[in-house]
Design a protein around this motif. Structure first.
Motif, PDB file in Angstrom:
ATOM      1  N   GLU A  51       5.124   4.998  -4.477  1.00  0.00           N
ATOM      2  CA  GLU A  51       5.209   4.299  -5.762  1.00  0.00           C
ATOM      3  C   GLU A  51       5.502   2.824  -5.487  1.00  0.00           C
ATOM      4  O   GLU A  51       6.538   2.482  -4.929  1.00  0.00           O
ATOM      5  N   LYS A  52       4.554   1.982  -5.892  1.00  0.00           N
ATOM      6  CA  LYS A  52       4.672   0.549  -5.661  1.00  0.00           C
ATOM      7  C   LYS A  52       4.333  -0.222  -6.932  1.00  0.00           C
ATOM      8  O   LYS A  52       3.565   0.234  -7.771  1.00  0.00           O
ATOM      9  N   ALA A  53       4.908  -1.407  -7.050  1.00  0.00           N
ATOM     10  CA  ALA A  53       4.514  -2.302  -8.133  1.00  0.00           C
ATOM     11  C   ALA A  53       3.077  -2.751  -7.900  1.00  0.00           C
ATOM     12  O   ALA A  53       2.619  -2.880  -6.757  1.00  0.00           O
ATOM     13  N   PHE A  54       2.336  -2.970  -8.963  1.00  0.00           N
ATOM     14  CA  PHE A  54       0.988  -3.506  -8.841  1.00  0.00           C
ATOM     15  C   PHE A  54       1.053  -4.814  -8.058  1.00  0.00           C
ATOM     16  O   PHE A  54       1.987  -5.606  -8.222  1.00  0.00           O
ATOM     17  N   GLY A  55       0.067  -5.040  -7.208  1.00  0.00           N
ATOM     18  CA  GLY A  55       0.042  -6.246  -6.394  1.00  0.00           C
ATOM     19  C   GLY A  55      -0.075  -5.971  -4.913  1.00  0.00           C
ATOM     20  O   GLY A  55      -0.440  -6.846  -4.134  1.00  0.00           O
ATOM     21  N   VAL A  56       0.213  -4.740  -4.490  1.00  0.00           N
ATOM     22  CA  VAL A  56       0.040  -4.360  -3.093  1.00  0.00           C
ATOM     23  C   VAL A  56      -1.452  -4.255  -2.813  1.00  0.00           C
ATOM     24  O   VAL A  56      -2.249  -3.955  -3.704  1.00  0.00           O
ATOM     25  N   THR A  57      -1.871  -4.520  -1.585  1.00  0.00           N
ATOM     26  CA  THR A  57      -3.301  -4.440  -1.265  1.00  0.00           C
ATOM     27  C   THR A  57      -3.672  -3.047  -0.776  1.00  0.00           C
ATOM     28  O   THR A  57      -2.829  -2.279  -0.293  1.00  0.00           O
ATOM     29  N   LEU A  58      -4.954  -2.755  -0.882  1.00  0.00           N
ATOM     30  CA  LEU A  58      -5.470  -1.477  -0.396  1.00  0.00           C
ATOM     31  C   LEU A  58      -5.241  -1.350   1.111  1.00  0.00           C
ATOM     32  O   LEU A  58      -4.898  -0.273   1.614  1.00  0.00           O
ATOM     33  N   ARG A  59      -5.386  -2.453   1.834  1.00  0.00           N
ATOM     34  CA  ARG A  59      -5.184  -2.426   3.289  1.00  0.00           C
ATOM     35  C   ARG A  59      -3.738  -2.064   3.641  1.00  0.00           C
ATOM     36  O   ARG A  59      -3.495  -1.289   4.566  1.00  0.00           O
ATOM     37  N   GLU A  60      -2.782  -2.626   2.919  1.00  0.00           N
ATOM     38  CA  GLU A  60      -1.379  -2.283   3.155  1.00  0.00           C
ATOM     39  C   GLU A  60      -1.144  -0.788   2.963  1.00  0.00           C
ATOM     40  O   GLU A  60      -0.433  -0.153   3.749  1.00  0.00           O
ATOM     41  N   LEU A  61      -1.729  -0.239   1.929  1.00  0.00           N
ATOM     42  CA  LEU A  61      -1.538   1.187   1.650  1.00  0.00           C
ATOM     43  C   LEU A  61      -2.168   2.053   2.733  1.00  0.00           C
ATOM     44  O   LEU A  61      -1.581   3.049   3.163  1.00  0.00           O
ATOM     45  N   LEU A  62      -3.342   1.672   3.192  1.00  0.00           N
ATOM     46  CA  LEU A  62      -4.049   2.481   4.189  1.00  0.00           C
ATOM     47  C   LEU A  62      -3.388   2.429   5.561  1.00  0.00           C
ATOM     48  O   LEU A  62      -3.344   3.443   6.275  1.00  0.00           O
ATOM     49  N   TYR A  63      -2.864   1.261   5.928  1.00  0.00           N
ATOM     50  CA  TYR A  63      -2.359   1.096   7.294  1.00  0.00           C
ATOM     51  C   TYR A  63      -0.834   1.059   7.367  1.00  0.00           C
ATOM     52  O   TYR A  63      -0.240   1.721   8.224  1.00  0.00           O
ATOM     53  N   ASP A  64      -0.169   0.302   6.501  1.00  0.00           N
ATOM     54  CA  ASP A  64       1.292   0.232   6.567  1.00  0.00           C
ATOM     55  C   ASP A  64       1.935   1.534   6.091  1.00  0.00           C
ATOM     56  O   ASP A  64       2.952   1.970   6.636  1.00  0.00           O
ATOM     57  N   TYR A  65       1.334   2.131   5.071  1.00  0.00           N
ATOM     58  CA  TYR A  65       1.874   3.396   4.553  1.00  0.00           C
ATOM     59  C   TYR A  65       1.113   4.603   5.099  1.00  0.00           C
ATOM     60  O   TYR A  65       1.710   5.579   5.533  1.00  0.00           O
ATOM     61  N   GLY A  66      -0.216   4.525   5.069  1.00  0.00           N
ATOM     62  CA  GLY A  66      -1.018   5.657   5.534  1.00  0.00           C
ATOM     63  C   GLY A  66      -1.099   5.784   7.040  1.00  0.00           C
ATOM     64  O   GLY A  66      -1.445   6.849   7.563  1.00  0.00           O
TER      65      GLY A  66
END
Length: 520
Positions: free
Chosen positions: A364-379
């Motif tokens: 759960e993140k505030a809007f504004g995070v990038t797709l790349r951050e989600l895929l690599y930093d989190y995923g």
């Protein structure tokens, strides 16, 4: 000596990974060793690669271990895990993990922490503060707070929630009634028919914090003057069904549902209704037909459900996360919620990471995070170790996004600008072995299987789409069939009655645009 409290999730993902066997093993091992424990079946923290995740309440806070299989339990007892002892599976405090610590958990603040069915536990962790504030308020003031917060529908359409509520609040009593004379009967309906691929936030919340949904719907009832609510739940969610019914019964027993809620003049009743497995019933008007006992088919608009909805009465229809976002707005104020996010996308979004990723789960993140951050930093990148070639965001009708679009910010307007949609926040990742022609074909095949059949562009167009893609694969009049496929996609997009047929072209067109080499 007091009993040691141990938390083992009853979330469907955790159960699929062996949580029930782990829980039984813990109970059996404690009994064998003469140790008194209190087992709490909580929701999942969202770290699916660590499920079953077991947490122990120690004098130094909750300490997590995972993934814990039944065969690991005896060794954990030997390592004194009841007091946070060292073990190879020891993770420490979940809140201290970088993956978790950097999240903005508003909607999912209690999931994985509380006993999902305990009203006392819910209240002790801030629950019902929003409804408590809402009970003495005028409906218009509640609607204003929701409007000012910037909350938009989390089911995919992203329509401003406050505007929808305002329409129902002001809805006239019947088609011939004078505007301003409010309807005698209104309804609150929750669309819990979560059928998109790669989505599970609704399920996680209903299993892990069902009282949050109950509270949000009750606030909606107070706001618009509705006294009856229904949760339309997909039949494939048996664990959520049991959790919701138990939570609703407990809310009635504690006076948070029913007549004269907590001594007020407000009354609100709530029931759960099971769907029959049709994807199209995730569309709000099809859902209403199904709820009324009819075959689920899309209705013509107007009239909108806010004017003529369930049983012909004004109806608020929102998705699970939309309703579950309301309590914190009424508890902490519209400004608090609006301070999260970017542009017109305010608040937070529970993002679901699925597909070929090392670390799948809920963020759960505030809007504004990038797709790349989600895929690599989190995923953590792909599970296969190969490059991520494409991601589909927003379910089976979402566009396929190439690596060149991974820096797109999670924002409704930013995604629309690149021809994509956020939808329900589900992200499915594919590595470089994926066949994008096959993925495009699947979109048409899915639409053909799930179409309600009411409109020709969707019913017939999707079947013709499958045939065209098969001809292209076979290199039969390729250029001619590509042109016909493009024309068909335009017909479906602009001629379909609802979003099923209207959005099916998106994954096809995006695959053709960004991965044309797969169509040769």
């Amino acid at each position: 000596m007091s009993a040691v409290k141990i938390f083992v999730p009853r979330d469907a993902t955790a159960l699929a990974l062996g949580a029930e066997a782990t829980a039984r093993a813990i109970v059996d091992e404690a009994k064998k060793r003469g140790v008194e424990i209190e087992l709490v079946r909580n929701g999942s923290r969202g770290m699916f690669w660590l499920e079953p995740l077991v947490e122990v309440a120690t004098s130094n806070g909750r300490i997590a271990y995972g993934p814990v299989k039944a065969g690991d339990v005896a060794a954990l007892f030997d390592a004194d895990f009841l007091h946070g002892g060292t073990h190879a599976l020891r993770i420490g405090a979940v809140e201290d993990q970088p993956w978790f610590k950097s999240q903005n958990r508003l909607c999912f603040a209690r999931v994985g922490i509380t006993d999902p069915l305990s009203v006392d536990d819910y209240v002790a962790h801030g629950g019902y503060a929003g409804l408590r504030n809402a009970l003495p308020m005028a409906g218009a003031d509640i609607v204003k707070a929701v409007t000012d917060s910037g909350l938009r529908g989390r089911g995919g359409a992203a329509f401003p929630t406050g505007i929808k509520w305002r329409t129902v609040l002001d809805a006239p009593n019947g088609a011939s009634a004078v505007l301003g004379v409010q309807a005698e009967q209104k309804y609150i309906v929750c669309n819990a028919d979560e059928g998109d691929s790669g989505t599970f936030s609704d399920r996680m919340l209903m299993e892990g914090d069902p009282l949050c949904l109950v509270e949000g719907m009750a606030i909606a009832g107070v706001a618009v003057g509705a006294t009856q609510g229904y949760i339309y739940l997909r039949s494939e969610y048996p664990h959520a069904y049991r959790a919701l019914n138990a939570a609703i019964a407990n809310a009635y027993a504690a006076g948070w549902l029913g007549k004269n809620i907590r001594g007020s003049e407000v009354s609100f009743d709530l029931e759960v209704r099971l769907g029959a497995g049709a994807y199209i019933c995730g569309e709000e008007t099809s859902l209403l037909d199904s709820l009324e006992g009819k075959r689920g088919q899309v209705r013509f608009k107007p009239p909108l459900p806010a004017i003529k909805g369930l049983f012909g009465k004004p109806t608020v229809i929102n998705n699970v996360i939309s309703f579950a976002s309301v309590p914190i707005i009424l508890e902490k104020g519209a400004e608090f919620y609006r301070d999260y996010g970017v542009g017109r996308s305010r608040g937070t979004l529970p993002i679901q990471l699925a597909g070929n990723l090392k670390r799948t789960g809920l963020v759960e993140k505030a809007f504004g995070v990038t797709l790349r951050e989600l895929l690599y930093d989190y995923g953590g990148g792909s599970l296969s170790g190969r490059p991520i070639r494409a991601v589909q965001v927003g379910g089976p009708l979402g566009a396929y996004m190439p690596e060149s679009q991974f820096d797109t910010v999670l924002d409704y307007e930013a995604f629309a600008a690149v021809g994509a949609m956020l939808g329900h926040g589900g992200i499915v990742a594919f590595d470089d072995t994926v066949d994008m022609l096959e993925q495009a074909r699947y979109a048409m095949e899915f639409c053909a299987a799930e179409s309600c059949g009411k409109c020709t562009p969707c019913r017939i167009g999707s079947t013709r789409g499958v045939e065209l893609i098969d001809r292209i694969r076979a290199n039969i009049e390729r250029d001619k069939n590509l042109a016909t496929l493009d024309d068909l996609c335009n017909t479906m997009r602009f001629g379909s009655l609802c979003a099923l047929g209207g959005l099916t072209p998106d994954p096809v067109v995006s695959a053709l645009k960004h991965f044309a080499e797969d169509f040769v």
